[in-house]
Design a protein around this motif. Structure first.
Motif, PDB file in Angstrom:
ATOM      1  N   GLY A  59       3.688  -3.815  13.228  1.00 39.15           N
ATOM      2  CA  GLY A  59       2.492  -3.150  13.694  1.00 39.15           C
ATOM      3  C   GLY A  59       2.017  -2.093  12.718  1.00 39.15           C
ATOM      4  N   PHE A  60       1.622  -2.525  11.499  1.00 42.05           N
ATOM      5  CA  PHE A  60       1.281  -1.615  10.416  1.00 42.05           C
ATOM      6  C   PHE A  60      -0.231  -1.440  10.283  1.00 42.05           C
ATOM      7  N   ALA A  61      -0.653  -0.203   9.986  1.00 39.31           N
ATOM      8  CA  ALA A  61      -2.024   0.090   9.599  1.00 39.31           C
ATOM      9  C   ALA A  61      -2.019   1.231   8.594  1.00 39.31           C
ATOM     10  N   GLN A  62      -3.054   1.274   7.751  1.00 35.27           N
ATOM     11  CA  GLN A  62      -3.165   2.350   6.761  1.00 35.27           C
ATOM     12  C   GLN A  62      -4.631   2.733   6.609  1.00 35.27           C
ATOM     13  N   TYR A  63      -4.893   4.057   6.570  1.00 40.76           N
ATOM     14  CA  TYR A  63      -6.256   4.553   6.436  1.00 40.76           C
ATOM     15  C   TYR A  63      -6.233   5.873   5.681  1.00 40.76           C
ATOM     16  N   GLY A  64      -7.390   6.313   5.209  1.00 40.38           N
ATOM     17  CA  GLY A  64      -7.473   7.556   4.463  1.00 40.38           C
ATOM     18  C   GLY A  64      -7.738   8.745   5.365  1.00 40.38           C
ATOM     19  N   ALA A  65      -7.209   9.913   4.990  1.00 44.63           N
ATOM     20  CA  ALA A  65      -7.415  11.135   5.762  1.00 44.63           C
ATOM     21  C   ALA A  65      -7.246  12.346   4.848  1.00 44.63           C
ATOM     22  N   ILE A  66      -7.499  13.526   5.402  1.00 42.51           N
ATOM     23  CA  ILE A  66      -7.332  14.782   4.684  1.00 42.51           C
ATOM     24  C   ILE A  66      -6.352  15.663   5.453  1.00 42.51           C
ATOM     25  N   ASP A  67      -5.304  16.139   4.774  1.00 37.70           N
ATOM     26  CA  ASP A  67      -4.357  17.086   5.362  1.00 37.70           C
ATOM     27  C   ASP A  67      -4.743  18.502   4.942  1.00 37.70           C
ATOM     28  N   LYS A 150     -11.085   2.354  12.853  1.00 43.10           N
ATOM     29  CA  LYS A 150     -10.997   2.371  14.311  1.00 43.10           C
ATOM     30  C   LYS A 150     -10.657   1.004  14.895  1.00 43.10           C
ATOM     31  N   ASP A 151     -10.833  -0.061  14.114  1.00 47.27           N
ATOM     32  CA  ASP A 151     -10.559  -1.413  14.588  1.00 47.27           C
ATOM     33  C   ASP A 151      -9.244  -1.977  14.075  1.00 47.27           C
ATOM     34  N   ALA A 152      -8.425  -1.145  13.442  1.00 43.04           N
ATOM     35  CA  ALA A 152      -7.113  -1.588  12.949  1.00 43.04           C
ATOM     36  C   ALA A 152      -6.144  -1.635  14.125  1.00 43.04           C
ATOM     37  N   SER A 153      -6.238  -2.693  14.909  1.00 41.68           N
ATOM     38  CA  SER A 153      -5.540  -2.780  16.194  1.00 41.68           C
ATOM     39  C   SER A 153      -4.092  -3.238  16.082  1.00 41.68           C
ATOM     40  N   LYS A 154      -3.664  -3.716  14.918  1.00 42.45           N
ATOM     41  CA  LYS A 154      -2.281  -4.155  14.775  1.00 42.45           C
ATOM     42  C   LYS A 154      -1.316  -2.967  14.711  1.00 42.45           C
ATOM     43  N   GLY A 155      -1.802  -1.821  14.289  1.00 39.57           N
ATOM     44  CA  GLY A 155      -0.980  -0.619  14.230  1.00 39.57           C
ATOM     45  C   GLY A 155      -1.149   0.232  15.469  1.00 39.57           C
ATOM     46  N   PRO A 156      -0.605   1.458  15.459  1.00 39.41           N
ATOM     47  CA  PRO A 156      -0.662   2.323  16.638  1.00 39.41           C
ATOM     48  C   PRO A 156      -1.969   3.086  16.797  1.00 39.41           C
ATOM     49  N   GLN A 172      -4.394  -3.567   7.682  1.00 37.62           N
ATOM     50  CA  GLN A 172      -3.404  -3.729   8.735  1.00 37.62           C
ATOM     51  C   GLN A 172      -2.630  -5.018   8.513  1.00 37.62           C
ATOM     52  N   ALA A 173      -1.424  -5.081   9.104  1.00 39.03           N
ATOM     53  CA  ALA A 173      -0.590  -6.271   9.001  1.00 39.03           C
ATOM     54  C   ALA A 173       0.356  -6.318  10.194  1.00 39.03           C
ATOM     55  N   GLU A 174       0.771  -7.520  10.543  1.00 39.80           N
ATOM     56  CA  GLU A 174       1.723  -7.657  11.649  1.00 39.80           C
ATOM     57  C   GLU A 174       3.095  -7.124  11.257  1.00 39.80           C
ATOM     58  N   LYS A 175       3.460  -7.289   9.976  1.00 39.75           N
ATOM     59  CA  LYS A 175       4.783  -6.867   9.517  1.00 39.75           C
ATOM     60  C   LYS A 175       4.696  -6.441   8.062  1.00 39.75           C
ATOM     61  N   ALA A 176       5.509  -5.451   7.692  1.00 39.29           N
ATOM     62  CA  ALA A 176       5.604  -5.008   6.304  1.00 39.29           C
ATOM     63  C   ALA A 176       7.068  -4.781   5.956  1.00 39.29           C
ATOM     64  N   THR A 177       7.484  -5.303   4.793  1.00 35.08           N
ATOM     65  CA  THR A 177       8.845  -5.103   4.296  1.00 35.08           C
ATOM     66  C   THR A 177       8.755  -4.524   2.893  1.00 35.08           C
ATOM     67  N   LEU A 178       9.372  -3.353   2.691  1.00 39.43           N
ATOM     68  CA  LEU A 178       9.378  -2.692   1.395  1.00 39.43           C
ATOM     69  C   LEU A 178      10.811  -2.498   0.930  1.00 39.43           C
ATOM     70  N   THR A 179      11.021  -2.645  -0.378  1.00 41.44           N
ATOM     71  CA  THR A 179      12.320  -2.358  -0.975  1.00 41.44           C
ATOM     72  C   THR A 179      12.137  -1.391  -2.138  1.00 41.44           C
ATOM     73  N   ASP A 180      13.218  -0.679  -2.475  1.00 42.34           N
ATOM     74  CA  ASP A 180      13.207   0.300  -3.573  1.00 42.34           C
ATOM     75  C   ASP A 180      12.043   1.285  -3.405  1.00 42.34           C
ATOM     76  N   VAL A 181      11.972   1.886  -2.239  1.00 30.03           N
ATOM     77  CA  VAL A 181      10.865   2.781  -1.900  1.00 30.03           C
ATOM     78  C   VAL A 181      11.077   4.158  -2.527  1.00 30.03           C
ATOM     79  N   LYS A 182      10.031   4.661  -3.194  1.00 31.06           N
ATOM     80  CA  LYS A 182       9.992   6.031  -3.701  1.00 31.06           C
ATOM     81  C   LYS A 182       8.622   6.595  -3.349  1.00 31.06           C
ATOM     82  N   GLN A 183       8.603   7.755  -2.701  1.00 30.80           N
ATOM     83  CA  GLN A 183       7.309   8.289  -2.310  1.00 30.80           C
ATOM     84  C   GLN A 183       7.316   9.803  -2.212  1.00 30.80           C
ATOM     85  N   THR A 184       6.121  10.373  -2.341  1.00 32.14           N
ATOM     86  CA  THR A 184       5.880  11.782  -2.093  1.00 32.14           C
ATOM     87  C   THR A 184       4.930  11.885  -0.915  1.00 32.14           C
TER      88      THR A 184
END
Length: 210
Positions: A59-67, A150-156, A172-184
């Motif tokens: 249940g993946f979704a990704q969108y842009g925002a400002i923190d 607003k229509d990315a219904s596969k995620g939360p 959006q995607a039904e499933k996501a698998t990542l390996t060797d993850v590095k992030q900030t």
């Protein structure tokens, strides 16, 4: 349909179009009631780094925002982020590090957290991660790129309180698998968050997960 991605993204500017990339991380002390997601909060003046051998999310979704938040000297600031959201996720051999500079008498101090390395992965529900930079190998199942946020219904769904355009670009995607993850990342929230085999340590100097 599956899509594979390898590489990194630096959010020096807020991109109009995001590449198909996802990540998830853990923040210390986040253990909210199931489904009771936190409202918007001001982020601290410190980003944090996270690694994981493997992330499996549904249940993946990704969108842009400002923190919006503060610098370490109290000035207001803002960070463009890619928010990666999962209905559920598991992380294997996770490491998180935060470096605090200029502490009186001590200098630089690093906080390191490790979990999910003893055969039982870190588990999260309704997970949101505000990402600045990501490197990983990724496989997506049934991915949709370019959907309105607003229509990315596969995620939360868009997180309550997020400064995000509901009509803006998302994927959006039904499933996501990542390996060797590095992030900030700048922030993480979750409905539930279970860290198996949690170990936390403080040390002087700069000691990061990567």
């Amino acid at each position: 349909m599956e899509s594979q991605v390898r590489g990194g993204t630096r959010w020096k500017r807020f991109a109009v179009v995001m590449v198909p990339s996802v990540a998830a991380t853990a923040a210390i002390g986040v253990a909210l009631a199931q489904g009771a997601l936190a409202a918007s909060f001001s982020v601290s003046g410190q980003s944090f780094k996270v690694t994981a051998d493997k992330l499996e999310g549904t249940g993946f979704a990704q969108y842009g925002a400002i923190d919006s938040g503060y610098t370490l000297d109290g000035k207001k600031t803002a960070h463009p982020v890619a928010v990666s959201a999962f209905k559920s996720a598991e992380l294997t051999n996770m490491c998180q590090s935060v470096v605090t500079p200029n502490i009186p008498l001590l200098g630089t101090v690093s906080l390191t957290l490790k979990a999910g390395g003893g055969g039982t992965p870190v588990e999260a529900e309704n997970l949101y991660v505000d990402i600045e930079e990501l490197e990983a190998n990724a496989t997506f199942t049934n991915i949709d790129i370019g959907v309105a946020a607003k229509d990315a219904s596969k995620g939360p769904g868009i997180k309550s309180g997020d400064t995000a355009n509901p009509f803006g670009f998302a994927q959006q995607a039904e499933k996501a698998t990542l390996t060797d993850v590095k992030q900030t990342a700048w922030a993480t929230t979750a409905g539930t968050f279970k860290l198996s085999g949690l170990k936390m340590s403080l040390s002087t100097g700069t000691k990061e997960c990567y």
